[in-house]
Design an enzyme around this catalytic site. Structure first.
Site, PDB file in Angstrom:
ATOM      1  N   GLY A  48      -4.845  -1.686   4.674  1.00 40.26           N
ATOM      2  CA  GLY A  48      -4.024  -2.831   4.270  1.00 40.26           C
ATOM      3  C   GLY A  48      -4.710  -4.167   4.504  1.00 40.26           C
ATOM      4  NE  ARG A  49      -6.627  -3.801  10.575  1.00 41.16           N
ATOM      5  CZ  ARG A  49      -5.917  -2.689  10.707  1.00 41.16           C
ATOM      6  NH1 ARG A  49      -4.759  -2.587  10.100  1.00 41.16           N
ATOM      7  NH2 ARG A  49      -6.374  -1.675  11.423  1.00 41.16           N
ATOM      8  CG  HIS A 104      -5.507 -36.364  15.982  1.00 41.67           C
ATOM      9  ND1 HIS A 104      -5.930 -37.549  16.539  1.00 41.67           N
ATOM     10  CD2 HIS A 104      -6.353 -36.104  14.958  1.00 41.67           C
ATOM     11  CE1 HIS A 104      -6.974 -38.007  15.857  1.00 41.67           C
ATOM     12  NE2 HIS A 104      -7.250 -37.150  14.897  1.00 41.67           N
ATOM     13  CD  GLU A 141       9.360  -6.066   7.033  1.00 41.91           C
ATOM     14  OE1 GLU A 141       9.180  -4.917   6.561  1.00 41.91           O
ATOM     15  OE2 GLU A 141       8.894  -6.427   8.118  1.00 41.91           O
ATOM     16  CE  LYS A 201      -3.570   2.519   2.387  1.00 37.65           C
ATOM     17  NZ  LYS A 201      -4.544   2.658   3.437  1.00 37.65           N
ATOM     18  CE  LYS A 232       5.633  -1.283  10.115  1.00 37.88           C
ATOM     19  NZ  LYS A 232       4.638  -0.619   9.290  1.00 37.88           N
ATOM     20  CD  GLU A 283      -2.052  -4.527  11.253  1.00 44.05           C
ATOM     21  OE1 GLU A 283      -0.849  -4.801  11.394  1.00 44.05           O
ATOM     22  OE2 GLU A 283      -2.570  -4.387  10.137  1.00 44.05           O
TER      23      GLU A 283
END
Ligand code: F6P
Length: 490
Positions: free
Chosen positions: A237-238, A354, A184, A178, A464, A323
């Site tokens: 963003g999400r 399990h 990264e 965005k 950050k 978030e």
């Protein structure tokens, strides 16, 4: 203060109310919701609705759909619904135009404008990766159109895996960010370009497309204007998989499939906007969420998809819910009362049975559980696979609720453990779109309950900043961090 019905067990609630399953179940867009095995009661639902009215749910929801600046701390709208055609007219028009631009580029790629493309390397992180990853894993398994890798981690091992699989001469690099500043993603993009260059691709930049709300930055970085697919700054963003961030899904599923995804979400938008609160699934689910988090002190909520294709749903929901609603301060600046969003976690059934279900059945933590399953199987293998899968899913909900007494305490089950079930007719773009939109709106209603802004995420910034300070070396760190840095040679 607790009212009488808060003390009642699920078994008692079922015994008292023959119509319980009817009023706590219902269908929207190929999804069937069953919240009857939660401790919701008519009284609790009425109280929840009254609290939501007092917290201006109607006004806040209208604001969401009409492009008001509901993201108050950042002074902007949250217009993910406009991406699927439900929102303020101008924003819907703009989203349509940008979708058409994406469609045009996909058609051009398919016509060979970028040479032969067999692989799509999508680099992005957080909301710029989790949504596309979920869509591709859930819906793109048999599409066979392109081999797609969604690479998020800055750990080079993630890229290396994609490099080993892909032919650099037939790879399209989609940079999804965005802001187009996320460190990264930018490093992964640089490394992918270097990989292409080393393999002799003559114009690696010519193989790049950008998916971003910051087209200028993408252009400055070197992406040709014609291959930048912008989306609106007002799409968080999400909440962005509906925009050009959904490019890998659009190219893998085909445009018709992508449009169905949008239409499924739009059906859920209309349900949320227009249905009475006591039949409105995002609202009912949020009332149950608040009951468990606030009245019963549950600190987690677990989501188990009894469908391999939905195995990435819990990670997607972690970002969406944690978030969005992991905040300790309300919009008016005061502290959140009680807990913020619970910790969302989960896994895939039957595997999780399990591994972690021991704690769900007998552990001292009580938490609401959510089961998801599809009536139609996603494969053609023997029916036994699917009937066992669904049988196990339903058995778990029943067992958690019923419990079982035994003279040996180690072998007894307390029961009264709540669960909700979402049963999809089948998993396809439409139902997945509706499902994701359901979770978005439920997250929004939870934010209204909490009085918080679900659309910012300032909590991620400090880490950050410190990571940058480590790189630049201009910050004095604590003794432990200094020692770790020294030990690692940084
Ligand atoms: O660090 C958190 C975050 O800002 C998320 O909200 C976002 O989805 C992710 O980083 C990636 O951001 P971008 O799309 O700008 O690269």
């Amino acid at each position: 203060m607790r009212s009488m019905d808060q003390q009642q067990t699920l078994i008692e609630l079922f015994a008292q109310d023959e119509g319980r399953v009817d009023w706590l179940s219902g269908g929207v867009s190929g999804l069937w919701f069953d919240w009857s095995k939660t401790h919701l009661t008519k009284e609790r639902v009425e109280q929840g609705i009254a609290r939501l009215h007092a917290s201006s749910l109607t006004e806040r929801r209208n604001g969401l759909f009409t492009g008001e600046a509901v993201n108050l701390t950042e002074g902007r709208a949250a217009e993910h619904t406009a991406e699927r055609g439900e929102g303020e007219a101008e924003s819907v028009q703009r989203a349509k135009a940008l979708h058409n631009r994406m469609r045009g580029l996909i058609e051009a790629i398919e016509a060979g404008i970028m040479g032969e493309i067999r692989h799509v390397l999508h680099v992005g992180i957080g909301g710029s990766a989790l949504g596309p990853d979920l869509l591709i894993d859930a819906l793109g398994r048999d599409s066979g159109r392109y081999d797609i890798a969604i690479v998020s981690n800055v750990d080079g091992a993630a890229l290396k895996e994609a490099f080993a699989r892909f032919d650099p001469n037939k790879t399209l690099l989609a940079i999804a960010s965005k802001t187009f500043t996320t460190t990264e993603t930018m490093l992964n993009a640089e490394s992918a370009l270097a990989w292409m260059a080393e393999a002799g691709v003559s114009d690696p930049h010519g193989r790049v497309i950008a998916l971003t709300a910051n087209p200028q930055k993408a252009f400055d970085w070197g992406v040709d204007d014609t291959r930048i697919l912008p989306f609106s700054e007002t799409v968080g963003g999400r909440y962005s998989l509906w925009s050009s961030i959904g490019f890998p899904a659009a190219i893998a599923l085909g445009w018709a499939g992508f449009e169905e995804l949008l239409e499924g979400a739009a059906e859920m938008d209309r349900h949320f906007r227009l249905t009475d609160a006591d039949k409105n699934w995002p609202i009912l689910a949020a009332i149950a969420d608040q009951h468990y988090a606030q009245d019963r002190g549950c600190q987690t909520r677990a989501v188990f998809a009894y469908d391999e294709r939905l195995r990435l749903l819990p990670s997607y929901l972690q970002q969406l819910e944690m978030e969005s609603n992991g905040k300790g301060v309300k919009v008016d600046g005061s502290r959140v009362d009680g807990h913020s969003a619970p910790i969302t976690w989960g896994g895939v059934g039957t595997d999780a049975q399990h591994a972690v279900f021991q704690l769900l059945h007998q552990g001292t933590h009580v938490m609401p559980i959510e089961f998801l399953a599809c009536i139609e199987p996603g494969h053609e293998l023997d029916d036994a696979h699917h009937s066992q899968l669904l049988g196990n899913c339903f058995a778990q909900g029943a067992a958690l609720m019923a419990g079982k007494a035994h003279q040996d305490p180690a072998r007894s089950y307390p029961g009264d453990r709540p669960s909700a079930t979402i049963l999809l007719d089948r998993l396809d773009p439409r139902t997945l779109g509706a499902l994701i939109a359901f979770y978005e709106h439920r997250t929004f209603v939870n934010a209204v309950f909490l009085g918080i802004n679900p659309f910012d995420q300032f909590g991620v910034e400090l880490g950050k900043e410190m990571a940058k300070a480590i790189e630049s070396g201009d910050m004095e760190f604590d003794a432990s961090t200094k020692a770790l840095l020294a030990r690692a040679g940084l």
